[in-house]
Scaffold this motif. Sequence first.
Motif, short mmCIF file in Angstrom:
data_model
loop_
_atom_site.label_atom_id
_atom_site.label_comp_id
_atom_site.label_asym_id
_atom_site.label_seq_id
_atom_site.Cartn_x
_atom_site.Cartn_y
_atom_site.Cartn_z
N CYS A 57 -5.23 -7.49 3.49
CA CYS A 57 -5.18 -7.57 2.02
C CYS A 57 -4.89 -8.96 1.48
O CYS A 57 -5.00 -9.16 0.27
CB CYS A 57 -4.12 -6.61 1.51
SG CYS A 57 -4.43 -4.92 1.99
N MET A 58 -4.47 -9.90 2.32
CA MET A 58 -4.11 -11.25 1.82
C MET A 58 -4.94 -12.30 2.53
O MET A 58 -5.25 -12.16 3.73
CB MET A 58 -2.65 -11.56 2.13
CG MET A 58 -1.65 -10.65 1.50
SD MET A 58 0.01 -11.05 2.10
CE MET A 58 0.01 -10.36 3.74
N VAL A 59 -5.23 -13.40 1.82
CA VAL A 59 -5.94 -14.52 2.45
C VAL A 59 -5.20 -15.84 2.28
O VAL A 59 -5.63 -16.86 2.81
CB VAL A 59 -7.38 -14.66 1.92
CG1 VAL A 59 -8.26 -13.55 2.45
CG2 VAL A 59 -7.41 -14.71 0.39
N VAL B 132 -1.37 -0.84 8.67
CA VAL B 132 -0.13 -1.62 8.53
C VAL B 132 0.71 -1.13 7.35
O VAL B 132 1.94 -1.21 7.38
CB VAL B 132 -0.43 -3.13 8.43
CG1 VAL B 132 -1.02 -3.52 7.09
CG2 VAL B 132 0.83 -3.93 8.72
N THR B 133 0.07 -0.58 6.33
CA THR B 133 0.84 -0.09 5.17
C THR B 133 1.74 1.08 5.54
O THR B 133 2.81 1.26 4.96
CB THR B 133 -0.13 0.32 4.03
OG1 THR B 133 -0.90 -0.82 3.67
CG2 THR B 133 0.60 0.83 2.82
N VAL C 14 4.32 4.58 -0.86
CA VAL C 14 3.29 3.56 -0.61
C VAL C 14 2.03 3.90 -1.41
O VAL C 14 1.03 3.21 -1.30
CB VAL C 14 2.94 3.40 0.89
CG1 VAL C 14 4.10 2.83 1.67
CG2 VAL C 14 2.42 4.69 1.49
N GLY C 15 2.10 4.98 -2.18
CA GLY C 15 0.94 5.38 -2.97
C GLY C 15 0.80 4.50 -4.20
O GLY C 15 1.29 3.37 -4.25
N CYS D 164 5.08 -2.41 0.57
CA CYS D 164 3.76 -2.99 0.28
C CYS D 164 3.14 -3.57 1.56
O CYS D 164 3.77 -4.42 2.22
CB CYS D 164 3.93 -4.10 -0.76
SG CYS D 164 2.41 -4.92 -1.22
N ILE D 165 2.00 -3.12 1.92
CA ILE D 165 1.24 -3.51 3.13
C ILE D 165 2.16 -4.00 4.25
O ILE D 165 3.13 -3.31 4.57
CB ILE D 165 0.09 -4.50 2.80
CG1 ILE D 165 0.55 -5.68 1.94
CG2 ILE D 165 -1.03 -3.75 2.14
CD1 ILE D 165 -0.51 -6.75 1.72
#
Length: 400
Positions: free
Chosen positions: A114-116, A187-188, A298-299, A323-324
């Motif tokens: 989810c992250m870059v 991972v979440t 986590v929803g 979060c993730i």
Amino acid sequence: MTETFFPEKFADRTDTGGREIDPTQLAPARAWGAQRENGPIQPMVVERRALRPDDVAIDVLYCGVCHSDIHMVRGEWGAQAFPMVPGHEFVGRVTAVGKDVTRFVAGDFAGVGCMVDSCCTCDNCKAGLEQYCTTGATLTYASPDPRGPGQTMGGYSERIVVRDRFVIKIPDGADLATTAPLLCSGVTTYSPMQHWRLGSGQRFAVIGLGGLGHMALKLAVHRGAQATVFTTSAGKEKDAYAMGATDVVVWHPAANDPILQARELANRFDFVLSTIPSPYDLAPFLPLIHQDGAFVNVGAPGLISGVTGGALWDQRRSLVGSCIGGMPETQDLVDYCCANAIRPQIELIRPDQITQAYLRVENKDVRYRFVIRSCLRPQRARIARWRVPMPYGPARCIRR
Ligand code: NAP
Ligand code: ZN
């Protein structure tokens, strides 16, 4: 059967739909995305930046469809900038690396979640918790891109360029199609189990058997927990047991008594994980939590109602969120799942089926994660030495 999922006018990769680009800095890549809020997922062309010293260029081969993609395209999390190319759980093949990159070489298999990007200097980033970067991590799509043009464009695409810190190594022999969803849904659900130390013999419950929920179930079962599934879909009961659930409770959110077994389940669970994608009433679940147990959301990030102070006093219950996962934890999870053959159950689709797949996810009809098969043309896939059994069989990572 042709595997070119792009209409003819997009076959020319220099067609940017009229937008101006600097060819020395940017290269066009074909992608699938939404031109407007709630629009269909269509072919488009995006620009990828030229390699920087710490960048990795990746040909995307498999990309999962997360419910977050749908929230974003629908505008359910606030107004977004369009066009948008979703996709934040994908694996592919490294095609080039910048001069400072030491962890990857061309030909490696790699994953992105989810992250870059993030600041990499705050305490959270230093601790490997980049998702909690105090200045805000750069998300894989729909985030202002500090390194590229405009906003980030995600994994429903043939190619992407990502800072090496945010690229995950895919173990040799991994099944690539089923590895893709680990980058978000895996991972979440793993991260809170690590943080709140879900262990053997503990009583675990997951609410919602979808993309995240079924991964949570498999991970909890593998850790030796007794796992209960709360589902609104009676038809998923058999699958839940097959994935290792010890109990399945069919509940009815809109009913006066949403959980008919509430009395017998009182104070039962050490750890309840909610993956419900819309605002919900927590009141029926808090009494089910054991002394010092936790309810982890986590929803969806919207309103959670029905919480009273007394329900938290009682049994010293915790109500928390997660979060993730950070980059080291994501690598741990991918290694762990590949080593232990913990795989999501997936349905492979073509990019032109994404719009329909979104509707099925919203109708709770996905079993249990859609994964988009490569946007690449077959000759490029062959160059990458892929075994791609027809029509949509899994491909494996082949040792170079
Ligand atoms: P999903 O595949 O749609 O699964 C959600 C499941 O929840 C559904 O299959 C359904 O399961 C149940 N459900 C759906 N609507 C419901 C309702 N109104 N009331 C009660 N139960 C309902 O979605 P997902 O991809 O797993 O994502 C789940 C949520 O997590 C999404 O909101 C997503 O944005 C969010 N998310 C959060 C993070 C994070 O970092 N915290 C990361 C990724 C995703 P049953 O049929 O079994 O009831
Ligand atoms: Zn996701």
